[in-house]
Design a protein around this motif. Sequence first.
Motif, mmCIF file in Angstrom:
data_model
loop_
_atom_site.group_PDB
_atom_site.id
_atom_site.type_symbol
_atom_site.label_atom_id
_atom_site.label_comp_id
_atom_site.label_asym_id
_atom_site.label_seq_id
_atom_site.Cartn_x
_atom_site.Cartn_y
_atom_site.Cartn_z
ATOM 1 N N SER B 78 0.840 -1.193 0.000
ATOM 2 C CA SER B 78 0.000 0.000 0.000
ATOM 3 C C SER B 78 0.873 1.239 0.000
ATOM 4 C CB SER B 78 -0.905 -0.002 1.241
ATOM 5 O OG SER B 78 -1.452 1.273 1.426
ATOM 6 N N HIS B 134 2.195 0.649 -5.820
ATOM 7 C CA HIS B 134 0.872 1.261 -5.728
ATOM 8 C C HIS B 134 1.070 2.753 -5.556
ATOM 9 C CE1 HIS B 134 -0.416 -2.781 -5.469
ATOM 10 N NE2 HIS B 134 0.177 -2.959 -4.320
ATOM 11 N N HIS B 138 -5.306 4.637 -2.997
ATOM 12 C CA HIS B 138 -5.719 3.246 -3.017
ATOM 13 C C HIS B 138 -7.250 3.193 -3.132
ATOM 14 C CE1 HIS B 138 -6.870 -0.343 -0.611
ATOM 15 N NE2 HIS B 138 -5.902 -0.884 -1.293
#
Lengths: 183, 246
Positions: B78, B134, B138
């Motif tokens: 993340s 990423h 998110h």
Amino acid sequence: MGSDTFTQLVDANYASLYRFALSLTRNQADACDLAQQTFFIWATKGQTLRDLSKAKSWLFTTLYREFLRGRRRGARATALDDLPPAEADPPAPAVDIIAAMDAQVVMSALQEVDEVFRVPLTLFYLEELSYQEIAEALDIPAGTVMSRLSRGKVQLRAILDRREKSARDNIVAFPSQQHRRTP
Amino acid sequence: MNNEQAKFILRAYRPGGRDAGDAAFCEALQQAQTDPVLGTWLAREQAFDTAVAAKLQAIFPPAGLREAILTGARMSTSARTRPAWRPATWMALAASLAVILTLAATYWFRGPGAAPAGLDQLAGFALADPLSAHIGPHADQLGELGAWLQNPVNRISSGAPVDLAQLKAQNCRGVSIAGHEVFEICFNRSGHWYHLYIARRSDFDAGTGQPRFREQGLQSVVAWADQRLAYVLMGAGKAETLRGIL
């Protein structure tokens, strides 16, 4: 790699990796960090490893490389040339004495072995990797692994022997009741 | 081989017979069977090794390390929670940048009047875009669409509430493929991470729009289109994994 597979990989290896890290760092917090960092790298880069049967070797190799990377240059391992020649079959405490020792005492003795020998020796005692896999993980020839295991064992035996004798010498008789002073 | 040579080799022989099948030990082991002095030495050596190994096995990691590793790994995927200095982030960024520069160069030489790009081109970009990278918000931060994508009951190819203008306003990661705007959303469904790339259908030649799967290494993509939008979904594992949520 799915989360289930990753969890299985962690469950199968994190304890051994922690033990290896502990022998390298000589410090519980640093060992935890190193083990965690190794799995972090796996989570971000390990997916590229095509042969998952090599995951264990990959983890040990990565942990060792991370340890080397994080260590300051000034704290390099003792050079092989500085070490005395290996003794042949030095004295060692009897097996039952080692068995009676606390695990932390044995780990502490292992941590005292020169790093250049300690790294392959710890991997050997963790029993996860063969000497050939240790050679690959450390990027040294297999013959060098054998040599370092021999000399590492010599050091470990000597340290364990010294600790056992020291512990024996420090045992003092418990003072009897009548000799105790009361405040 | 004399006994000293045999000892040198046998010191690397793990207790418990794990290395019994290794040819490198055969000769030394045979010698230990026939030479009582060497045999006694080996038995003592193995007993010592077994005792030390048992002590190492008795060292247990501190409570919580396992959970910290598992949680840390989840967080590592993340962008919100991974520190920017982490090397993996920079490697992922560098890889993405290399892909973008290559595609940008292609666009430069072809000129802005080029025909719509092929959806395969976007699929190729998705495969080269590291799953662990990423960048940008998110799915958790993308409102209705993010929640929809992460809901396991929804089929990705039908009914996703996509609003490209809103994605742009939400600072969703955008990349340019052959001059065409593409948004990328990272989402987690049932513990698995996926990247969904969304673009205008008019910008990409998607053929009939029917799903087309492609596997490369440990990752797979599926590309499809509806009347309005073109999509590429990328995830770890075989194409069947993607088919399961499509």
